[in-house]
Structure formats: C-alpha cells, structure tokens
Design an enzyme around this catalytic site. Structure first.
Site, PDB file in Angstrom:
ATOM      1  CB  SER A   1      -0.882  -0.025   1.255  1.00  0.00           C
ATOM      2  OG  SER A   1      -1.252   1.282   1.627  1.00  0.00           O
ATOM      3  N   GLY A   2       0.504   2.179  -0.897  1.00  0.00           N
ATOM      4  CA  GLY A   2       1.199   3.467  -0.922  1.00  0.00           C
ATOM      5  C   GLY A   2       0.969   4.236   0.369  1.00  0.00           C
ATOM      6  CG  LEU A   3      -2.569   5.217   3.781  1.00  0.00           C
ATOM      7  CD1 LEU A   3      -2.329   6.703   3.954  1.00  0.00           C
ATOM      8  CD2 LEU A   3      -4.041   4.880   3.988  1.00  0.00           C
TER       9      LEU A   3
ATOM     10  CG  ASP B   1      -1.025   7.765  -0.035  1.00  0.00           C
ATOM     11  OD1 ASP B   1      -0.104   7.478  -0.822  1.00  0.00           O
ATOM     12  OD2 ASP B   1      -2.165   7.264  -0.086  1.00  0.00           O
TER      13      ASP B   1
ATOM     14  CG  ASP C   1      -1.065   1.965  -4.020  1.00  0.00           C
ATOM     15  OD1 ASP C   1      -1.288   2.447  -5.143  1.00  0.00           O
ATOM     16  OD2 ASP C   1      -1.400   2.513  -2.946  1.00  0.00           O
TER      17      ASP C   1
ATOM     18  CG  ASP D   1       0.910   6.118  -5.415  1.00  0.00           C
ATOM     19  OD1 ASP D   1       0.009   5.479  -4.834  1.00  0.00           O
ATOM     20  OD2 ASP D   1       1.864   6.623  -4.802  1.00  0.00           O
TER      21      ASP D   1
ATOM     22  CD  GLU E   1      -4.049   6.182  -7.272  1.00  0.00           C
ATOM     23  OE1 GLU E   1      -3.890   5.143  -6.597  1.00  0.00           O
ATOM     24  OE2 GLU E   1      -4.196   7.297  -6.744  1.00  0.00           O
TER      25      GLU E   1
ATOM     26  CE  LYS F   1      -2.183   8.833  -3.769  1.00  0.00           C
ATOM     27  NZ  LYS F   1      -2.426   7.412  -3.935  1.00  0.00           N
TER      28      LYS F   1
ATOM     29  CG  ASN G   1      -5.496   8.003   0.868  1.00  0.00           C
ATOM     30  OD1 ASN G   1      -6.684   7.992   1.201  1.00  0.00           O
ATOM     31  ND2 ASN G   1      -4.759   6.914   0.803  1.00  0.00           N
ATOM     32  CB  SER G   2      -9.016   7.449  -2.768  1.00  0.00           C
ATOM     33  OG  SER G   2      -8.152   7.068  -3.797  1.00  0.00           O
TER      34      SER G   2
ATOM     35  NE  ARG H   1      -7.021   3.421  -6.365  1.00  0.00           N
ATOM     36  CZ  ARG H   1      -6.389   3.605  -5.219  1.00  0.00           C
ATOM     37  NH1 ARG H   1      -5.391   2.789  -4.883  1.00  0.00           N
ATOM     38  NH2 ARG H   1      -6.713   4.586  -4.407  1.00  0.00           N
TER      39      ARG H   1
ATOM     40  CG  HIS I   1     -10.899   3.004  -4.235  1.00  0.00           C
ATOM     41  ND1 HIS I   1     -11.463   2.372  -3.162  1.00  0.00           N
ATOM     42  CD2 HIS I   1      -9.834   3.687  -3.736  1.00  0.00           C
ATOM     43  CE1 HIS I   1     -10.792   2.657  -2.069  1.00  0.00           C
ATOM     44  NE2 HIS I   1      -9.790   3.458  -2.388  1.00  0.00           N
TER      45      HIS I   1
HETATM   46  C1  SPV Z   1      -3.457   2.515  -0.522  1.00  0.00           C
HETATM   47  O1  SPV Z   1      -3.549   1.592   0.276  1.00  0.00           O
HETATM   48  O2  SPV Z   1      -2.488   3.255  -0.567  1.00  0.00           O
HETATM   49  C2  SPV Z   1      -4.521   2.747  -1.474  1.00  0.00           C
HETATM   50  C3  SPV Z   1      -5.867   2.340  -1.138  1.00  0.00           C
HETATM   51  O3  SPV Z   1      -4.251   3.315  -2.500  1.00  0.00           O
HETATM   52  S1  SPV Z   1      -6.670   3.688  -0.515  1.00  0.00           S
HETATM   53  O4  SPV Z   1      -5.932   4.193   0.598  1.00  0.00           O
HETATM   54  O5  SPV Z   1      -7.974   3.175  -0.156  1.00  0.00           O
HETATM   55  O6  SPV Z   1      -6.787   4.688  -1.546  1.00  0.00           O
HETATM   56 MG    MG Z   2      -2.492   4.189  -2.541  1.00  0.00          MG
END
Ligand code: SPV
Ligand code: MG
Length: 552
Positions: A53-55, A65, A92, A94, A121, A127, A129-130, A166, A197
């Site tokens: 996971s990027g986050l 993130d 991930d 990004d 994505e 980017k 975070n979503s 994504r 997502h």
């Molecule tokens: C991550 O885990 O970094 C993601 C998923 O991209 S989310 O945080 O839900 O965007």
């Molecule tokens: Mg991410």
C-alpha cells in the site's frame, strides 16, 4: 553473473501465483504490508498475496501519501517485502510515478525485484489519497491513461506479470457511466484486471458497477469504508479479490501508541512485558536460526579464537640466586613478572584461553587469566614432556611459546595471520645475537630470509645445533602456531615420540624432525631481531630495556 530466476513457491513463480488469484473461483484476499516484517507476518497468517500500500508505506516512512517518498524509496521497501516472503506482491503504483515512460521503467524494476503485479490509478501525479477530498481530485485523461496501460504491457518481460488498472471515477464523484466508459477503455488497452474504488459506507456503487460490467475481466475492491458488508456479498457479486488496504499499519499504530503511552507513564516496561512479542519471536521472524546453521556450514571450523600454551617449567639455573626459589618465567622485568608480560601480549591479541605448564617453583607461578597444568617431572626433563602435559589443550588454532621469551607485538600478529598449518618464527638475524648456551635451535629452510617481497614460502628443512653455520638460515625463537590440522599432526607426532626411549629429554627439534619425516610442511616466518630470551643476567638486563621500550 547470471540474472537470478523468478522466485518460486511450491514450484509456482510469484507472477503466476498472482494471476491464479485473479482467476480463482473463490473470493481471495490481499492484506496490506508496509515492510519486510509486516509482509512476513501476514504471509504466516495465511494470506496468499500482499498489497504493498502506498498509504501504509508512506505512513511507515513517516511521510504523506502524496508521492513524498520517491518511487525508488518505495522500490527499496518492497524489495525487502519480496525478499521476506514467498507469496506475490501487488504494488500500489499510484499514478505510475510520472507518464508512460516512468511507468514502463518502474515495471522493469519491479520484475527485477520479484514483484508480481502493479496497480496504477487514473489520477494525476503527485496523487492524493482517495479518502482526502476525493471529490476534488482530477482524473487522468482516458487516452493518456490507456497509453500507460499499453506501456506497462509492452515493457513487462514475464507474460504473467499483471497490471491492475484502478478506477477513481466514483472517488472523484463521477457516476457509473464514467466508471464504465473508463473501465472499457482500460480493459481494451490491455489491463489484466480492474480495481474499482469507492469511498461510500455501503457497497452500492460497487455492486451497480459489477452488475453492469459483468464478467469481462477480474475485479478487485478496497472495502475500507464499506467494511461491514459481509464478504459473501462481494463473492456473489463476482468480485475476485478483496484488498484490506491499510489495516496492518493501523493495527500496529494502535499497538505502538497503547504500549508507548503506558510505558512512558509508568516509567517501566514491567506491566507490559508479557503483552509484547518476546525477543525470541523477533529472531524467529528474522529466521535467525538459518544463519546459525549457515555459519556452521560455511564458516571455517577454526573460526574460534586461538588458544596459547606457554611452557614455563624450567628453573633457569644460569640465573643463580634469582631463580633459587622461583622459575625464570616469574622474574621481574620492569617491575612485572616476565610471564605476566607474555600472557598480556597474548590477551591483547584476543587470546583468552591460555594454559601455562608449570614445573619448578610452581607455587610461585600465578598469572591472572591463565590456567595451569603441572609437569611434576620437570627436573632433568625437556620441552616435549612439558608439552605433552598440556596435550588436552593442544587443539588448533594454538600458539605454543616458551615462557622465557619476549617479542614485539607484530611478531605475534604476523604469526596468527600466517596461513600455514604449522608455522615457526625464525630470527634471520641470528648472527647478531650473543650466544652462550650450548644448545641453539638453528634452522635451515628452503629459502633464506629476503627483505624483498617474494612469492616463495620458506619452509623448514632441518633444525638443530648440528647445522654448520654456512647452512643456517636463522634461529627458532621458541614460538609457533598450529591450525586445527597442524595441532592434530603435532599430537600424533608426540604420540610416536612418547613411545620412544629418551622422550623425557627430547626438545622441539625432535618434534619438528618427526613432522618433516611424515611429509608435513613447517612454514618459516622470518623476523630480524625484535625478540629476546632470558637465559642469564645479561639477558635479564636486556629484557628490562626491551620491555621499557615497548611500554606495555
Ligand atoms: C493505498 O492503500 O495506498 C490505497 C488504497 O491506495 S486507498 O488508501 O484506499 O486509496
Ligand atoms: Mg495508494
């Protein structure tokens, strides 16, 4: 060097394992990991794949993130994760860290480092975070994003490497139509699967999408906000993979906060010690046992520190009154017994296991840090009998030394570094020494001493007082070293000699000759002075000056 092949588990390479997860008839799960340790822990828990996971990686690195960690820093982290595990990792990725060109280079590096798949994505670099103002986030141009998808598929060299595209259309507040339009474009561009997502607390958007999309390619979801939905709902909707995208880092944040606050308040770990993983669990997760086994397999058996045997049984009657009650090894040299000085020299080369053979005046012989064996028959006997008393310590690597010699530090260091199985230290400047004893260990070697660097390795040919001066290459100073093999040879030669008449009066020259007769090589390490032995009063005066000069 040949490139390493793909890492396989149960015979299946990671890329193919991931492809099989996408094609699985059952709902499959990926769990988030953010470093080697978390990756290993969740693999052990049973997860068949990892979401890098990027986050979570950003959070673990202490940054946001928002592509604050560079893509090569992310690469470093996931390489540790891949090394620590056998299950596939979906990175991930990004937005791909740039345009099509950056993402195709990323894919090359991912393949080289054993990452099975990448998810990109359709947003803009850098980017966000979503879940942070998702509705305000601009989406990528569809054509541009399709170019990235194609670039990934063209760049990969393993046909089983997977690209997950994504869809952020729901996150950014677009409806189903936009999501489907993009899904269709990415699918046609070559994406192996789609991650759809949503940031809604219910799976409505997702379920609408799955109904409209059908079974055209595998779908992945990240139910962070609609987590309470039973997973059977996803399964029935035809979803292939659920990603728990940030839960490992959240679990560890909670554990670390609770723990550290409590320890800070209580100023002690006493109350929490039982609630944290024991150290042995840390070592197990690091596979520390494997290293111990490998050390036994690969490190030289003589990797342990050498020991020393010091022969200090003789009285030194030439010293008259001085050695009436104490052996010459205990004579004071610059205020300190000679033997103490010798033992300290060994200790300063990290030789801790030191055995001193005592004989005459043994109650006077006491050195801190040494062990003792006694030669009760010291009177009228010679060196080999003393050595045979210490035979249980005669295991290599071992240094054997007379107890009445002193030498400069480099001599012991050079001796310890010498690769020979048996090496003796020989003074090539023997002619400069004043000599009154009737016995001297003159030696003849294969090569004389040479001050120039030479490749020949001088070896012993003959030893004894019988050598004619013109054939003498030097004098053995009473110091030798043996490896485990060398020590074994010495023990076995001693056994042979012990059975012979006159053993009690034998000196080292007999041992060396026996070893030569068996075809053993005895290496000669030449020095030119820088040592002395103490046989008489003049020697003792010289020893005082010598020790004063070395100041140790
Ligand atoms: C991550 O885990 O970094 C993601 C998923 O991209 S989310 O945080 O839900 O965007
Ligand atoms: Mg991410």
């Amino acid at each position: 060097m040949a490139a390493p092949g793909p890492v396989k588990w149960r015979g299946v390479k990671k890329t193919l394992q991931f492809r099989r997860l996408l094609e699985s008839p059952h709902l499959e799960f990926l769990m988030e990991a953010h470093n080697g340790l978390s990756a290993r822990i969740l693999e052990e828990a049973g997860f068949k794949g990892i979401w890098a996971s990027g986050l979570a990686i950003s959070a673990a690195l202490g940054v946001r993130d928002n592509n604050e960690a560079s893509w090569t820093q992310v690469l470093e982290v996931i390489e540790f994760m891949a090394d620590a595990t056998r299950v596939p990792i979906l990175l991930d990725g990004d937005t791909g860290f740039g345009n099509f060109n950056n993402v195709r280079r990323l894919v090359k590096k991912l393949e080289q480092r054993g990452i099975a798949a990448v998810c990109i994505e359709d947003k803009l670099f850098p980017k966000t975070n979503s879940f942070i103002h998702g509705e305000r986030q601009p989406l990528a141009d569809v054509e541009e994003f399709c170019g990235k998808v194609k670039a990934v598929k063209d760049a990969q060299s393993d046909p089983d490497f997977c690209l997950v595209a994504r869809l952020e259309a729901f996150i950014a507040g677009w409806g189903l139509d936009e999501a489907l339009r993009r899904a269709d474009a990415y699918h046609r561009a070559g994406a192996d699967a789609l991650l759809v997502h949503s940031r809604k607390p219910t799976p409505d958007e997702i379920l609408k999408f799955t109904r409209a999309w059908g079974n055209r390619c595998p779908l992945l979801i990240v139910p962070t906000t609609y987590y309470s939905t039973p997973v059977e709902v996803f399964e029935q909707a035809g979803i292939r993979v659920v990603i728990w995208a940030n839960h490992t880092v959240r679990a560890s944040i909670m554990a670390m906060q609770t723990f550290s606050r409590r320890v800070f308040q209580e100023r002690s770990v006493r109350n929490v010690e039982d609630q944290i993983a024991p150290l042995r669990e840390v070592f197990r997760l690091q596979n520390a046992d494997e290293l111990l086994e490998a050390e036994a397999r690969y490190l030289p058996k003589n990797g342990h520190a050498p020991r020393a045997i010091i022969l200090a049984a003789s009285q030194g009657s030439e010293l008259g009154e001085l050695t009436r009650a104490r052996p010459k090894a205990m004579l004071q040299v610059n205020g300190r017994p000679l033997l103490h000085k010798l033992v300290a020299q060994f200790q300063s080369e990290r030789i801790k296991d030191i055995v001193v053979v005592r004989g005459f005046g043994r109650e006077e012989v006491n050195v801190p840090g040494a062990q003792f064996v006694d030669n009760e028959e010291f009177e009228g006997t010679a060196e080999l009998l003393s050595l045979s008393k210490a035979v249980s310590a005669l295991e290599g690597p071992v240094v054997i030394s007379f107890g009445d010699i002193l030498f400069r530090r480099y001599i012991l260091q050079s001796l310890l570094a010498d690769p020979g199985d048996i090496t003796i230290v020989v003074d090539a400047a023997w002619q400069q020494r004043r000599r009154e004893q009737n016995y001297v260990d003159y030696i003849k070697a294969t090569h004389p001493y040479s001050a120039r660097y030479h490749e020949e390795e001088p070896a012993l040919v003959d030893i004894g007082s019988h050598l004619r001066h013109e054939e003498v290459n030097g004098e053995w100073i009473g110091l030798l070293k043996a490896t485990p093999r060398g020590a074994e040879q010495i023990r076995s030669a001693l056994d042979v000699l012990r059975a012979k008449p006159g053993f009690a009066r034998m000196r080292f020259n007999e041992l060396f000759l026996e070893l030569l007769a068996r075809g053993e090589t005895i290496r000669v390490l030449y020095i030119t002075g820088h040592w002395l032995d103490v046989d008489n009063l003049e020697d003792l005066t010289a020893a005082n000056a010598f020790v004063g000069y070395t100041a140790s």
